[in-house]
Design an enzyme around this catalytic site. Structure first.
Site, mmCIF file in Angstrom:
data_model
loop_
_atom_site.group_PDB
_atom_site.id
_atom_site.type_symbol
_atom_site.label_atom_id
_atom_site.label_comp_id
_atom_site.label_asym_id
_atom_site.label_seq_id
_atom_site.Cartn_x
_atom_site.Cartn_y
_atom_site.Cartn_z
ATOM 1 N N ASP A 1 -12.741 6.284 3.274
ATOM 2 C CA ASP A 1 -11.545 6.100 4.106
ATOM 3 C C ASP A 1 -11.027 4.651 4.028
ATOM 4 O O ASP A 1 -9.912 4.371 4.447
ATOM 5 C CB ASP A 1 -11.865 6.469 5.557
ATOM 6 C CG ASP A 1 -10.611 6.697 6.392
ATOM 7 O OD1 ASP A 1 -9.508 6.743 5.805
ATOM 8 O OD2 ASP A 1 -10.738 6.831 7.623
ATOM 9 N N LYS B 1 -11.264 11.917 8.125
ATOM 10 C CA LYS B 1 -10.832 11.480 9.455
ATOM 11 C C LYS B 1 -10.895 12.647 10.441
ATOM 12 O O LYS B 1 -10.790 13.803 10.028
ATOM 13 C CB LYS B 1 -9.367 11.011 9.394
ATOM 14 C CG LYS B 1 -9.158 9.685 8.707
ATOM 15 C CD LYS B 1 -7.682 9.304 8.704
ATOM 16 C CE LYS B 1 -7.440 7.981 8.022
ATOM 17 N NZ LYS B 1 -8.063 6.829 8.673
ATOM 18 N N ARG C 1 -7.762 -0.883 0.569
ATOM 19 C CA ARG C 1 -8.203 -2.128 -0.081
ATOM 20 C C ARG C 1 -8.587 -1.878 -1.532
ATOM 21 O O ARG C 1 -8.507 -2.778 -2.366
ATOM 22 C CB ARG C 1 -9.359 -2.745 0.730
ATOM 23 C CG ARG C 1 -10.570 -1.892 0.805
ATOM 24 C CD ARG C 1 -11.517 -2.305 1.922
ATOM 25 N NE ARG C 1 -11.054 -1.859 3.232
ATOM 26 C CZ ARG C 1 -11.699 -2.092 4.366
ATOM 27 N NH1 ARG C 1 -12.817 -2.797 4.357
ATOM 28 N NH2 ARG C 1 -11.232 -1.657 5.516
ATOM 29 N N ASP D 1 0.953 6.035 5.879
ATOM 30 C CA ASP D 1 0.030 5.102 5.219
ATOM 31 C C ASP D 1 0.633 4.478 3.948
ATOM 32 O O ASP D 1 -0.045 3.756 3.234
ATOM 33 C CB ASP D 1 -1.292 5.823 4.910
ATOM 34 C CG ASP D 1 -2.492 4.898 4.996
ATOM 35 O OD1 ASP D 1 -2.373 3.826 5.614
ATOM 36 O OD2 ASP D 1 -3.544 5.248 4.433
ATOM 37 N N ASP E 1 -3.320 9.923 3.997
ATOM 38 C CA ASP E 1 -4.711 9.464 4.061
ATOM 39 C C ASP E 1 -5.534 10.410 4.919
ATOM 40 O O ASP E 1 -5.531 10.323 6.146
ATOM 41 C CB ASP E 1 -4.753 8.029 4.632
ATOM 42 C CG ASP E 1 -6.162 7.460 4.658
ATOM 43 O OD1 ASP E 1 -7.079 8.087 4.084
ATOM 44 O OD2 ASP E 1 -6.340 6.361 5.240
ATOM 45 N N LYS F 1 0.845 -1.198 0.000
ATOM 46 C CA LYS F 1 0.000 0.000 0.000
ATOM 47 C C LYS F 1 0.880 1.249 0.000
ATOM 48 O O LYS F 1 1.790 1.384 0.824
ATOM 49 C CB LYS F 1 -0.908 -0.017 1.237
ATOM 50 C CG LYS F 1 -1.767 1.237 1.414
ATOM 51 C CD LYS F 1 -2.767 1.080 2.582
ATOM 52 C CE LYS F 1 -3.523 2.374 2.867
ATOM 53 N NZ LYS F 1 -4.476 2.259 3.992
ATOM 54 N N GLU G 1 -9.714 3.161 1.666
ATOM 55 C CA GLU G 1 -9.133 3.338 0.329
ATOM 56 C C GLU G 1 -8.009 2.341 0.045
ATOM 57 O O GLU G 1 -7.735 2.021 -1.099
ATOM 58 C CB GLU G 1 -8.590 4.771 0.174
ATOM 59 C CG GLU G 1 -7.186 5.035 0.746
ATOM 60 C CD GLU G 1 -7.061 4.834 2.244
ATOM 61 O OE1 GLU G 1 -8.092 4.848 2.934
ATOM 62 O OE2 GLU G 1 -5.922 4.641 2.719
HETATM 63 N N1 BES Z 1 -4.951 4.005 6.800
HETATM 64 C C1 BES Z 1 -6.112 3.626 7.492
HETATM 65 C C2 BES Z 1 -5.869 2.559 8.563
HETATM 66 C C3 BES Z 1 -5.019 2.963 9.728
HETATM 67 C C4 BES Z 1 -5.601 3.299 10.919
HETATM 68 C C5 BES Z 1 -3.652 2.926 9.634
HETATM 69 C C6 BES Z 1 -4.821 3.623 12.006
HETATM 70 C C7 BES Z 1 -2.885 3.262 10.721
HETATM 71 C C8 BES Z 1 -3.459 3.601 11.904
HETATM 72 C C9 BES Z 1 -7.162 3.040 6.531
HETATM 73 O O1 BES Z 1 -7.129 3.569 5.251
HETATM 74 C C10 BES Z 1 -8.485 3.367 7.112
HETATM 75 O O2 BES Z 1 -8.781 4.511 7.252
HETATM 76 N N2 BES Z 1 -9.249 2.340 7.487
HETATM 77 C C11 BES Z 1 -10.508 2.519 8.092
HETATM 78 C C12 BES Z 1 -11.467 1.513 7.524
HETATM 79 C C13 BES Z 1 -12.895 1.744 7.909
HETATM 80 C C14 BES Z 1 -13.439 2.968 7.229
HETATM 81 C C15 BES Z 1 -13.702 0.527 7.514
HETATM 82 C C16 BES Z 1 -10.346 2.316 9.590
HETATM 83 O O3 BES Z 1 -9.615 1.415 9.989
HETATM 84 O O4 BES Z 1 -10.943 3.075 10.347
HETATM 85 ZN ZN ZN Z 2 -5.283 4.300 4.603
HETATM 86 ZN ZN ZN Z 3 -8.259 5.364 5.076
#
Ligand code: BES
Ligand code: ZN
Ligand code: ZN
Length: 483
Positions: A332, A262, A336, A273, A255, A250, A334
């Site tokens: 968010d 966020k 995947r 990220d 992000d 990734k 993104e």
């Molecule tokens: N980059 C984030 C995941 C993340 C969270 C990385 C904390 C490092 C620390 C990812 O893109 C994300 O935002 N995931 C969301 C998914 C949700 C919307 C289903 C998450 O984990 O909140």
């Molecule tokens: Zn992310």
């Molecule tokens: Zn994200």
């Protein structure tokens, strides 16, 4: 840092500081230290530090005794930490020259490599953007041992290659979003590939459109920064067997969450990220020098996830390169989306085995904290190889479930083939299940490194900031590959 090997007897080693390993329960009689043990001041507890000035009977100006803890818990990972702790401590005291003694059973290649790795990793600080002339660093690190033969030089060289590659990863991860955009990652990748003789190609937006990478392009459209898809290849002179390892990482350079934005608190950390992709760039840098027996190709989709006026909306439906349609419930999620197209592309490029690494979900941090990488596997053989490599490298990983039930229960969309989020429960698992739809039947391991790629608090052996995980595991996996 200059790395050297010295085979002189300990008392003749001419250095600012000689580091000596002290196992718990063994009294050190040399250097005039016996009294400290008798009084209970020194016991050899893990990472206990005692600096002796003007030590008796040696040429070295100082001796640093470092506790190794209980001998039954001892391994090369502990020595890596010990060397890193010693270096960090000495560097804070403006010392520039360090020698570490590997005596008795420690005089073997595995420990020599670990000592060199520890020294180089311990010297690292993410202080590139601090001005001023108070930055400290160790200039030379020498392994002192009685072992004969070229194995020692080879092991030290290998340790140096791996640790420098890990610091390369850490530097990339630490770069802020304004300075490391997708185009800049591509530039850094091209430069590294040229330096180490790897083939590197960067797919631009037009090429992604031709390839039908709708999931990746949907994420990219909210940013003024164009996306870049890095493909880097290592080909052995004579390949053993027919395996072709694909590393998919990734590369979200920042992000924000996009339209599903966020919260402000802590958002600055989202520069990390792209740690999954960066760990793979580091692995490629090391592999180019260590030359594993199988071809390895890196696939790193790089984008910035922004809520611009062209950004994708919740409810949008995109068509991935594989032909599957995805309903974007949350912008968010993104990672995947970009990995879906990267996995499809890696399969089409002929990879027989895939490993992806991604800071994919906050849910994996809830599940495993900051100590273990979440490991999901569609193939037991590949899972066991990755776990074995991780264990040998001291990069802790824990197997998580990947069962069709999760998809059937949580990953349902009324309007497309699948949604990009699975709801409140089991978030790291539903994210992995989403990716599995695109890895299809290729043996595949997914590493969720959201909790482990960034260290929130410094430790005696490491700085706060990027960890470089899981770069070393990936290198060992390729190096030890057997068909
Ligand atoms: N980059 C984030 C995941 C993340 C969270 C990385 C904390 C490092 C620390 C990812 O893109 C994300 O935002 N995931 C969301 C998914 C949700 C919307 C289903 C998450 O984990 O909140
Ligand atoms: Zn992310
Ligand atoms: Zn994200």
């Amino acid at each position: 840092m200059q790395i050297a090997i010295e085979r002189n007897p300990l008392d003749q080693v001419d250095t600012e500081t000689l580091v000596v390993v002290v196992p718990e329960g063994r009294k050190e009689e040399r250097f005039g230290a016996a009294g400290l043990f008798d009084q209970g001041e020194v016991a050899g507890k893990s990472l206990e530090l005692t600096l002796l000035h003007h030590p008796a009977g040696v040429v070295a100006r100082r001796v640093l005794l470092v506790g190794a803890g209980k001998p039954e818990k001892w391994n090369s990972g502990e020595l890596r930490k010990l060397a890193a702790t010693a270096v960090r401590h000495l560097k804070s005291k403006s010392i520039k020259q360090v020698a570490l003694a590997l005596e008795g059973s420690l005089a073997n290649p595995e420990f020599a490599a670990a000592a060199v790795e520890g020294a180089i990793l311990g010297d690292y600080d993410p202080d590139r953007y601090k001005t001023g002339n108070d930055k400290k660093s160790i200039e030379s690190f020498t392994v002192v041992t009685e072992g004969a033969g070229p194995w020692l030089e080879q092991a030290a060289r290998q340790g140096q290659i791996i640790a420098e590659a890990q610091n390369f990863t850490r530097n990339l991860v630490n770069e802020p979003g304004n300075l490391l955009t997708p185009s800049k990652v591509a530039e850094a990748a091209r430069q590294m590939a040229a330096e180490y003789g790897l083939a590197c190609e960067v797919l631009d937006r037009a090429r992604m459109e031709v390839l039908g990478m709708g999931a990746l392009l949907g994420v990219a459209q909210g940013s003024a920064e164009p996306p870049a898809f890095i493909v880097m290849r290592y080909q052995p002179a004579s390949a053993r067997g027919s395996a072709h390892l694909g590393l998919v990482g990734k590369g979200v350079t920042f992000d924000t969450g996009g339209i599903s934005i966020k919260p402000a608190d802590g958002m600055e950390k989202m520069k990390y990220d792209m740690a999954g992709g960066a760990s793979m760039l580091g692995a490629m840098r090391a592999l180019a020098q260590l030359k594993p027996p199988i071809p390895v190709t890196l696939f790193m989709p790089c984008v910035e996830n922004m809520p611009g006026s062209r950004a994708q909306r919740p409810g949008d439906i995109v068509t991935a390169m594989s032909g599957k349609t995805i309903e974007v419930i949350n912008t968010d999620a993104e990672g995947r989306l970009i990995l879906a197209d990267a996995l499809t592309y890696a399969r089409k490029q002929g990879c027989t085995h895939l490993v992806d690494a991604a800071t994919l979900t906050g849910a994996i941090v809830v599940a495993l904290g900051h100590l273990n990488v979440g490991l999901f596997a569609s193939d037991d053989g590949l899972r066991d190889r990755v776990l074995a490599a991780a264990k040998a490298e001291g990069e802790r990983m824990w197997p998580m479930p990947l069962e069709d039930d999760y998809k059937e229960t949580y990953l349902k969309s009324a309007f497309a083939d699948l949604p990009n989020v699975g709801g409140r429960w089991g978030g790291a698992i539903t994210a992995a299940m989403f990716l599995k739809e695109f890895a299809e039947d290729t043996p595949w391991v997914h590493l969720d490194i959201a909790g482990t790629a960034w260290i929130d608090e410094s430790k005696p052996y490491t700085a706060k900031g990027p960890s470089g995980v899981p770069m070393r595991t990936l290198v060992r996996l390729a190096m030890e590959w057997k068909d």
